[in-house]
Design a protein around this motif. Structure first.
Motif, PDB file in Angstrom:
ATOM      1  N   SER A   6       0.822  -1.214   0.000  1.00 30.83           N
ATOM      2  CA  SER A   6       0.000   0.000   0.000  1.00 30.83           C
ATOM      3  C   SER A   6       0.854   1.260   0.000  1.00 30.83           C
ATOM      4  O   SER A   6       0.402   2.329  -0.416  1.00 30.83           O
ATOM      5  CB  SER A   6      -0.940  -0.004   1.206  1.00 30.83           C
ATOM      6  OG  SER A   6      -0.216   0.069   2.415  1.00 30.83           O
ATOM      7  N   GLN A   7       2.113   1.140   0.463  1.00 32.98           N
ATOM      8  CA  GLN A   7       3.028   2.288   0.508  1.00 32.98           C
ATOM      9  C   GLN A   7       4.226   2.036  -0.410  1.00 32.98           C
ATOM     10  O   GLN A   7       5.343   2.440  -0.098  1.00 32.98           O
ATOM     11  CB  GLN A   7       3.518   2.496   1.950  1.00 32.98           C
ATOM     12  CG  GLN A   7       2.423   2.731   2.963  1.00 32.98           C
ATOM     13  CD  GLN A   7       1.773   4.082   2.800  1.00 32.98           C
ATOM     14  OE1 GLN A   7       2.451   5.078   2.588  1.00 32.98           O
ATOM     15  NE2 GLN A   7       0.454   4.131   2.907  1.00 32.98           N
ATOM     16  N   ARG A   8       3.985   1.401  -1.546  1.00 32.39           N
ATOM     17  CA  ARG A   8       5.100   0.874  -2.325  1.00 32.39           C
ATOM     18  C   ARG A   8       6.007   1.930  -2.947  1.00 32.39           C
ATOM     19  O   ARG A   8       7.089   1.617  -3.387  1.00 32.39           O
ATOM     20  CB  ARG A   8       4.616  -0.094  -3.404  1.00 32.39           C
ATOM     21  CG  ARG A   8       3.592   0.448  -4.362  1.00 32.39           C
ATOM     22  CD  ARG A   8       3.143  -0.660  -5.306  1.00 32.39           C
ATOM     23  NE  ARG A   8       2.070  -0.289  -6.186  1.00 32.39           N
ATOM     24  CZ  ARG A   8       0.783  -0.500  -5.918  1.00 32.39           C
ATOM     25  NH1 ARG A   8       0.437  -1.039  -4.776  1.00 32.39           N
ATOM     26  NH2 ARG A   8      -0.149  -0.139  -6.771  1.00 32.39           N
ATOM     27  N   ASP A   9       5.576   3.190  -2.950  1.00 33.62           N
ATOM     28  CA  ASP A   9       6.457   4.253  -3.453  1.00 33.62           C
ATOM     29  C   ASP A   9       7.067   5.062  -2.317  1.00 33.62           C
ATOM     30  O   ASP A   9       7.675   6.105  -2.547  1.00 33.62           O
ATOM     31  CB  ASP A   9       5.689   5.176  -4.395  1.00 33.62           C
ATOM     32  CG  ASP A   9       4.473   5.804  -3.729  1.00 33.62           C
ATOM     33  OD1 ASP A   9       4.038   5.278  -2.679  1.00 33.62           O
ATOM     34  OD2 ASP A   9       3.950   6.801  -4.250  1.00 33.62           O
ATOM     35  N   LYS A  10       6.905   4.567  -1.072  1.00 30.81           N
ATOM     36  CA  LYS A  10       7.399   5.303   0.089  1.00 30.81           C
ATOM     37  C   LYS A  10       8.162   4.364   1.021  1.00 30.81           C
ATOM     38  O   LYS A  10       7.942   3.153   1.017  1.00 30.81           O
ATOM     39  CB  LYS A  10       6.237   5.928   0.873  1.00 30.81           C
ATOM     40  CG  LYS A  10       5.390   6.902   0.070  1.00 30.81           C
ATOM     41  CD  LYS A  10       4.227   7.408   0.910  1.00 30.81           C
ATOM     42  CE  LYS A  10       3.334   8.357   0.110  1.00 30.81           C
ATOM     43  NZ  LYS A  10       2.165   8.795   0.921  1.00 30.81           N
ATOM     44  N   VAL A  11       9.045   4.953   1.826  1.00 25.97           N
ATOM     45  CA  VAL A  11       9.736   4.191   2.863  1.00 25.97           C
ATOM     46  C   VAL A  11       8.761   3.941   4.010  1.00 25.97           C
ATOM     47  O   VAL A  11       8.073   4.852   4.468  1.00 25.97           O
ATOM     48  CB  VAL A  11      10.975   4.951   3.381  1.00 25.97           C
ATOM     49  CG1 VAL A  11      11.599   4.214   4.569  1.00 25.97           C
ATOM     50  CG2 VAL A  11      12.002   5.104   2.256  1.00 25.97           C
ATOM     51  N   VAL A  12       8.696   2.693   4.455  1.00 21.14           N
ATOM     52  CA  VAL A  12       7.841   2.306   5.579  1.00 21.14           C
ATOM     53  C   VAL A  12       8.702   2.239   6.839  1.00 21.14           C
ATOM     54  O   VAL A  12       9.727   1.549   6.858  1.00 21.14           O
ATOM     55  CB  VAL A  12       7.169   0.942   5.312  1.00 21.14           C
ATOM     56  CG1 VAL A  12       6.438   0.441   6.561  1.00 21.14           C
ATOM     57  CG2 VAL A  12       6.204   1.049   4.141  1.00 21.14           C
ATOM     58  N   THR A  13       8.298   2.965   7.872  1.00 20.24           N
ATOM     59  CA  THR A  13       9.084   3.020   9.100  1.00 20.24           C
ATOM     60  C   THR A  13       8.733   1.855  10.029  1.00 20.24           C
ATOM     61  O   THR A  13       7.694   1.206   9.875  1.00 20.24           O
ATOM     62  CB  THR A  13       8.838   4.337   9.851  1.00 20.24           C
ATOM     63  OG1 THR A  13       7.473   4.356  10.324  1.00 20.24           O
ATOM     64  CG2 THR A  13       9.076   5.529   8.941  1.00 20.24           C
ATOM     65  N   LYS A  14       9.593   1.636  11.021  1.00 18.92           N
ATOM     66  CA  LYS A  14       9.311   0.597  12.009  1.00 18.92           C
ATOM     67  C   LYS A  14       8.079   0.952  12.838  1.00 18.92           C
ATOM     68  O   LYS A  14       7.343   0.054  13.273  1.00 18.92           O
ATOM     69  CB  LYS A  14      10.531   0.383  12.908  1.00 18.92           C
ATOM     70  CG  LYS A  14      11.679  -0.298  12.187  1.00 18.92           C
ATOM     71  CD  LYS A  14      12.829  -0.640  13.132  1.00 18.92           C
ATOM     72  CE  LYS A  14      13.911  -1.414  12.388  1.00 18.92           C
ATOM     73  NZ  LYS A  14      15.030  -1.800  13.270  1.00 18.92           N
ATOM     74  N   GLU A  15       7.840   2.237  13.055  1.00 19.66           N
ATOM     75  CA  GLU A  15       6.644   2.653  13.783  1.00 19.66           C
ATOM     76  C   GLU A  15       5.392   2.262  13.015  1.00 19.66           C
ATOM     77  O   GLU A  15       4.406   1.791  13.603  1.00 19.66           O
ATOM     78  CB  GLU A  15       6.660   4.169  14.017  1.00 19.66           C
ATOM     79  CG  GLU A  15       7.629   4.644  15.083  1.00 19.66           C
ATOM     80  CD  GLU A  15       9.057   4.778  14.552  1.00 19.66           C
ATOM     81  OE1 GLU A  15       9.279   4.556  13.337  1.00 19.66           O
ATOM     82  OE2 GLU A  15       9.954   5.104  15.355  1.00 19.66           O
ATOM     83  N   GLY A  56      18.409   3.929   8.817  1.00 20.74           N
ATOM     84  CA  GLY A  56      17.939   5.013   9.649  1.00 20.74           C
ATOM     85  C   GLY A  56      16.511   5.448   9.379  1.00 20.74           C
ATOM     86  O   GLY A  56      15.971   6.277  10.108  1.00 20.74           O
ATOM     87  N   LEU A  57      15.893   4.896   8.329  1.00 18.34           N
ATOM     88  CA  LEU A  57      14.530   5.306   7.976  1.00 18.34           C
ATOM     89  C   LEU A  57      13.532   4.155   8.041  1.00 18.34           C
ATOM     90  O   LEU A  57      12.500   4.260   8.688  1.00 18.34           O
ATOM     91  CB  LEU A  57      14.517   5.935   6.580  1.00 18.34           C
ATOM     92  CG  LEU A  57      15.290   7.244   6.429  1.00 18.34           C
ATOM     93  CD1 LEU A  57      15.259   7.698   4.976  1.00 18.34           C
ATOM     94  CD2 LEU A  57      14.700   8.328   7.328  1.00 18.34           C
ATOM     95  N   GLY A  58      13.842   3.049   7.349  1.00 16.31           N
ATOM     96  CA  GLY A  58      12.889   1.935   7.327  1.00 16.31           C
ATOM     97  C   GLY A  58      13.126   1.041   6.138  1.00 16.31           C
ATOM     98  O   GLY A  58      14.272   0.728   5.789  1.00 16.31           O
ATOM     99  N   TYR A  59      12.047   0.647   5.462  1.00 14.65           N
ATOM    100  CA  TYR A  59      12.118  -0.333   4.397  1.00 14.65           C
ATOM    101  C   TYR A  59      11.304   0.132   3.186  1.00 14.65           C
ATOM    102  O   TYR A  59      10.275   0.779   3.314  1.00 14.65           O
ATOM    103  CB  TYR A  59      11.573  -1.684   4.880  1.00 14.65           C
ATOM    104  CG  TYR A  59      12.303  -2.177   6.112  1.00 14.65           C
ATOM    105  CD1 TYR A  59      13.507  -2.870   6.010  1.00 14.65           C
ATOM    106  CD2 TYR A  59      11.778  -1.941   7.382  1.00 14.65           C
ATOM    107  CE1 TYR A  59      14.188  -3.302   7.147  1.00 14.65           C
ATOM    108  CE2 TYR A  59      12.456  -2.372   8.522  1.00 14.65           C
ATOM    109  CZ  TYR A  59      13.661  -3.057   8.385  1.00 14.65           C
ATOM    110  OH  TYR A  59      14.316  -3.470   9.504  1.00 14.65           O
TER     111      TYR A  59
END
Length: 227
Positions: A163-172, A218-221
């Motif tokens: 659903s967020q495939r164009d964005k970095v997904v954070t651990k939060e 430092g950001l996510g995945y």
């Protein structure tokens, strides 16, 4: 999720910023209307929390200018003025929602998330990427037409990445998708429930599909699509 917080009370701004970051938001703070207007018109934010009583440029003026330039921008208005006339003025100026001070943080967070849900396009039930076919409604996934089993956490993680495939997904964000806080999601049962472990497992299962998961330090995945 990027959030602009426009609040000139430094103590309140610091407190809200800290709590919003704990809730998984990437927060940018503006302490006056001129900065708030500049940022909203030149950068992308998923939602804005805008105080009416801003110095330099009044919050309602900022609201009207941003609404004219970005009609779809979700904006929640904060104010110490809680009479009907001021509420009507704020909504007529283009606010999506209105919250009077003083307020409890859980209500602010709930209203912000409600705005995000309304603004977010409805996700397609079926996603086809590479050799992966992901059916949300049927809770069924296949790779090259072969069924693939995912654990509940793997499923929630993959759904979030898609659903967020164009964005970095954070651990939060991952912890929220799992219904856990970040400490629990990172620690897990004896370390076996950590986010890193589930990312590793999901990478292995997705290999035949051509999809990859890149760690952004430092950001996510970030979900990487096949070329």
């Amino acid at each position: 999720m990027r959030l602009l917080l426009a609040e000139d009370d430094a103590i309140l701004a610091d407190a809200l910023s800290a709590k919003l970051q704990q809730a998984g938001f990437d927060v940018e703070v503006a302490d006056n209307g001129a900065v708030a207007e500049y940022l909203l018109l030149r950068q992308a934010f998923d939602v804005a929390v805008l105080d009416i009583g801003l110095p330099m440029v009044d919050g309602l003026i900022v609201l009207r200018r941003v609404r004219a330039a970005k009609p779809e921008q979700p904006i929640l208005l904060l104010t110490a003025l809680c009479d009907l006339e001021h509420r009507v003025d704020g909504l007529n100026a283009g606010a999506d929602d209105y919250l009077a001070k003083p307020f409890d943080f859980p209500e602010l967070e709930a209203r912000v998330r409600a705005l995000l849900r309304r603004a977010k396009p409805t996700a397609s039930a079926v996603v086809q990427l590479g050799k992966l076919r992901f059916d949300r409604d049927a809770r069924r996934a296949t790779i090259a037409n072969e069924p693939v089993d995912f654990s509940p956490r793997e499923w929630a993680l993959l759904d979030l990445l898609l659903s967020q495939r164009d964005k970095v997904v954070t651990k939060e964000q991952i912890a929220q998708a799992w219904g856990a806080d970040r400490a629990d999601a990172t620690r897990g049962e004896g370390g076996t429930g950590s986010i890193e472990v589930y990312i590793h497992r999901l990478r292995r299962k997705l290999e035949p599909s051509g999809l990859g998961i890149r760690t952004v330090r430092g950001l996510g995945y970030l979900l990487e699509l096949p070329a």
